[in-house]
Design an enzyme around this catalytic site. Structure first.
Site, PDB file in Angstrom:
ATOM      1  N   SER A 740       3.633 -35.798  17.652  1.00  0.00           N
ATOM      2  CA  SER A 740       4.946 -35.696  17.009  1.00  0.00           C
ATOM      3  C   SER A 740       5.360 -36.949  16.255  1.00  0.00           C
ATOM      4  O   SER A 740       6.417 -36.979  15.653  1.00  0.00           O
ATOM      5  CB  SER A 740       6.010 -35.372  18.072  1.00  0.00           C
ATOM      6  OG  SER A 740       6.046 -36.372  19.057  1.00  0.00           O
ATOM      7  N   LYS A 783      14.609 -34.872  22.938  1.00  0.00           N
ATOM      8  CA  LYS A 783      14.529 -35.882  21.882  1.00  0.00           C
ATOM      9  C   LYS A 783      15.871 -36.067  21.187  1.00  0.00           C
ATOM     10  O   LYS A 783      16.295 -37.201  20.912  1.00  0.00           O
ATOM     11  CB  LYS A 783      13.464 -35.461  20.865  1.00  0.00           C
ATOM     12  CG  LYS A 783      12.041 -35.462  21.421  1.00  0.00           C
ATOM     13  CD  LYS A 783      11.052 -34.950  20.396  1.00  0.00           C
ATOM     14  CE  LYS A 783       9.633 -34.948  20.946  1.00  0.00           C
ATOM     15  NZ  LYS A 783       8.645 -34.431  19.974  1.00  0.00           N
TER      16      LYS A 783
END
EC number: 3.4.21.-
Length: 849
Positions: A740, A783
């Site tokens: 990511s 996140k």
């Protein structure tokens, strides 16, 4: 007539106290004295010849415990064959001999005393016959009468015993065929007799005299049995009059089986067995379990209590009786009350609450419902264990927690087989036994931390427990009978889904608990944490007040976590500091003297914080109660803030960007830095990176090189072979891996090469391809919450992660500007102020198929 039994003239002697071995009988003799130990080692364990197995068993004076005085031994003994020697040499020698008497002998001369006695002997027992000179016709007539009477009385004694016992049946059959010369010795050995009485039987060399000595012992035993039966009959009649005659258990209690100790009252043992049998029948077991329990119960009844297996079977039956085969608690099926209770116990956590309410609703509509297998996955401190307790309270069920962290033996789950010493059932059955119901709430804590060893895989043993299609017949190795676990509500907790075996993960319903927002933490502190800490530290609301602004300050500047565990610790630290001031101000801490007056001028002239430091205190307010904790007092107690916003400082120069990462402890923001230097065109990666992240960095650099012309960086990259590129992920001691960070690395490289700074309020995440596509990633909620806690207000996410934004609370989404992208060109335009002018987004031509 010659003797039918011939023994050696020399025999080693075994000295026995408190007991007499008679010919024809068997006896176990423990070897204790040093002389007996030497004889066993020297004559029995060192040879295998036949002569070494025949020894002389001599009675000795019971007062000579050590057996050192050979003058106390009897002059007549019994020659015996050693049938078995059992024992051990560790930690010290200990033996037991099984011997069978052969015939009498008279001690003639003692040949040696050490290391063990050896003597010459003269055999005494002769086979009686008509031509024997020692027996005339008159004596033969008297002997026949005595033998016939003795055999009749022996048969009467055996008939009074319980013939269903195998030993009694074998004894009766043996007495029918036993020769007359062995009859008095055998009967004198099996009846209750004293040491002196058996010595008299042993000394009776003449057979007629032997019958006369043994017959009174036999008659006394018969009278004792008659008296015992009469006592039991009278007791039975008394109970019958009191409680009625239609109780078959009373007859069984009065006329139970008689053991070898015929004078001992066995009513207690019989009552205990009957009580156990009644408990087995009252346990309401399924048919297969009742059948297995009764089979073991019948085995135990036939077994002497001294046998180790008797205790093992008793423990097994106690477990079967105590297990809740049919006992269950009634569910509280009030949906509205359940919703209210869970809202009071926990703030937020909408998914778990929704799932429990669904379970209750279906249970209310359909009474029979298998217990679901729920698995709460989230970072530490978010309340996974506490919500399990809350669910049990809401349902009105018993709660039991099983900690699986570090368990590496499958026997902890399925138990040990009963063939092993110290065997015991597994934790599942132990929990059911403790809670006493078959439908509790079981919390399997830390299921992701199961180990594996040579003793099996406990995760594999959990497959049957957590499979709704199999756990209705769960079989524990100790119980060895299927038990129904289908009504148990299993709740598992884990921090990391990646370490749970796939087969086990497939059997559970996953519910993510990602963490709390700043607003949720403040509400949790006001509702639960502060009242709890005040109670634990003996404080009241009249003594301390922690405003909401102070709680928000603690959550933002002193903790940066997904859960609330550190937040509770910080609040506890504040309470401890106040407790010191309260204790100092109380009269008890100063010898019951009133507190000194405070100098008002000092308070007016000096600042509050200076006054508190002079008094070695951590509070910034005067000692008048309540103590109100403001920002100044908080810094005095907890010290300077531990977390400050460093985003603006980090992003003040080109080559730095902020990414977002998922960890088992919650979401984290990730700074990525890059620089160039003279070299050989190498890519240098540092920061404790995994293989996947290294590949993402190489991928990002190659994409920038391949699109240098479009980005307007071809001139800068023309001499790339003479420049090394160094990409660093700070916090190098923390392992980092995952795809990511691809968009972040591309943004960092473009920022470095173009000498433009990335926006200081922006964080990004996404996986990239060589063609410039941005692919979706996981852990979006964690996140985004991490970026929000860090003070970032602009997020770049892949377009295909738009569906995950529904999980983010509305108050967080309203604070953030979320940019959805599909290609790297969109990322660059969003990452820089006023966009990246050199980039023109190229959208792919849609397929016509």
């Amino acid at each position: 007539m010659a003797s039918a039994i011939t023994i050696p003239r020399r025999l080693p002697l075994l000295l026995v106290a408190d007991n007499v071995l008679l010919p024809g009988s068997s006896m176990r003799i423990p070897v204790k004295s040093m002389r007996n130990m030497n004889m066993v080692k020297g004559r029995l364990l060192s040879r295998n010849t036949l002569s070494s197995t025949i020894i002389g068993v001599i009675p000795r004076d019971p007062s000579d415990e050590q057996g050192d005085d050979l003058s106390s031994i009897h002059h007549i003994g019994t020659a015996a064959v050693v049938v078995q020697v059992t024992g051990t040499n560790w930690p010290k020698p200990a033996y037991t001999l099984l011997v069978t008497g052969l015939c009498r002998f008279k001690l003639q001369e003692l040949l040696q005393e050490a290391p063990y006695p050896v003597a010459t002997v003269n055999q005494l027992d002769k086979l009686p016959g008509l031509i024997d000179d020692n027996i005339n016709m008159k004596n033969m007539g008297e002997l026949d009468v005595l033998a016939e009477n003795f055999r009749e009385q022996a048969s009467k004694l055996v008939d009074m015993l319980d013939i269903s016992i195998p030993v009694v049946a074998k004894l009766k059959k043996m007495l029918e065929k036993l020769p007359d010369q062995h009859l008095p010795d055998i009967c004198a050995a099996i009846v209750k007799a004293s040491y002196s009485e058996k010595i008299q039987v042993l000394d009776a060399i003449d057979l007629t005299e032997r019958f006369k000595k043994a017959l009174p012992l036999l008659m006394r035993q018969i009278e004792g049995l008659k008296l015992l039966q009469k006592t039991r009959k009278d007791k039975f009649e008394i109970i019958t009059k009191k409680e009625g005659s239609n109780r078959p258990g009373n007859m069984k209690r009065m006329f139970g089986k008689i053991s070898s100790d015929l004078e001992e009252d066995e009513d207690g043992d019989i009552d205990e067995l009957m009580d156990l049998e009644q408990k087995i029948k009252a346990a309401d077991m399924p048919e297969h379990a009742l059948k297995a329990a009764m089979k073991e119960f019948k085995r135990m009844k036939k077994m002497p209590q001294q046998m180790p297996e008797h205790a093992m079977i008793r423990n097994y039956l106690d477990l079967m009786v105590e297990l809740p085969w049919s006992k269950h608690s009634k569910d509280a099926l009030d949906i509205a009350q359940a919703r209210k209770d869970m809202d009071e116990d926990h703030y937020g956590m909408e998914k778990p609450k929704k799932r429990v309410l669904e379970y209750l609703a279906v249970r209310q509509l359909k009474q029979t419902l298998r217990g679901p297998i729920l698995c709460f996955i989230g970072p530490p401190g978010v309340g996974k264990t506490s919500i399990g307790k809350s669910i049990a309270h809401t349902l009105g069920r018993e709660f039991y927690r099983i900690s699986l962290g570090g368990v590496c033996d499958q026997s902890d789950i399925r138990g040990h087989r009963r063939t092993y010493i110290g065997s015991m059932p597994g934790r599942i059955l132990q929990g059911l036994k403790l809670v006493g119901t078959n439908n509790p709430v079981f919390l399997l804590d830390e299921v992701d931390k199961l180990g594996k060893s040579l003793h099996g895989d406990p995760a594999a043993a959990l497959l049957e427990v957590l499979d709704p299609a199999q756990n209705d017949s769960f079989t524990d190795h100790y119980l060895n009978v299927p038990f129904d676990l289908s009504q148990v509500l299993f709740i598992a907790t884990a921090n990391n889904m990646a370490t749970i075996p796939p087969a086990l993960l497939d059997r559970m319903e996953l519910i993510q608990i990602p963490g709390y927002t700043q607003e949720e933490k403040v509400n949790i502190a006001d509702r639960h944490l502060i009242p709890k800490q005040l109670k634990e530290h003996g404080l009241t609301a009249e003594q301390i007040q922690i405003p909401t602004d102070t709680v928000q300050l603690i959550a933002s500047k002193y903790t940066r976590e997904a859960g609330v565990r550190n937040l509770e610790r910080k609040i506890g630290g504040v309470c401890r500091a106040v407790a010191v001031r309260v204790a100092e101000a109380s009269p008890k801490s100063k010898g019951d003297k009133p507190a000194p007056e405070v100098d008002k001028k000092q308070i007016d002239n000096e600042s509050v914080s200076e006054s508190m430091s002079q008094e070695a205190s951590t509070l910034a307010h005067p000692p008048e109660m309540p103590f109100v904790i403001d920002e100044v007092a908080l810094e005095d107690i907890l010290g300077p803030p531990q977390f400050e916003s460093e985003v603006s400082q980090r992003l003040s120069q080109p080559g730095v960007a902020v990414g977002m990462a998922w960890t088992p402890m919650g979401g984290e923001i990730l700074f990525v830095e890059a620089t160039r230097m003279d070299g050989e065109g190498k890519l240098i990666l540092t920061g404790q990176l995994g293989d996947v992240m290294k590949e993402s960095a190489n991928l990002a650099l190659n994409w920038v090189r391949s699109n240098a012309h479009k980005l307007g960086l071809s001139g800068i990259l023309s001499n790339a072979s003479k420049k090394d590129t160094h990409i660093h992920f700070p916090a190098g001691a923390v392992g980092k891996d995952g795809p990511s960070a691809g968009v972040t690395v591309v943004t960092v490289l473009v920022s470095l090469l173009s000498k433009q700074c990335v926006r200081s309020d922006t964080a990004m995440t996404g996986e990239i391809t060589l063609r410039g596509l941005v692919l979706p990633v996981g852990g979006i909620k964690e996140k985004v919450l991490a970026a929000h806690r860090a003070g970032l207000r602009r997020i770049i996410l892949p377009k295909r992660n738009e569906k995950d934004l529904l999980e983010i609370p509305n108050n967080v989404r309203n604070d953030l500007a979320i940019v959805l992208v599909t290609r790297l060109e969109d990322v660059l335009n969003a990452a820089f102020d006023d966009g990246f002018p050199s980039v023109v987004s190229e959208h792919s031509v849609p397929s016509k198929l």
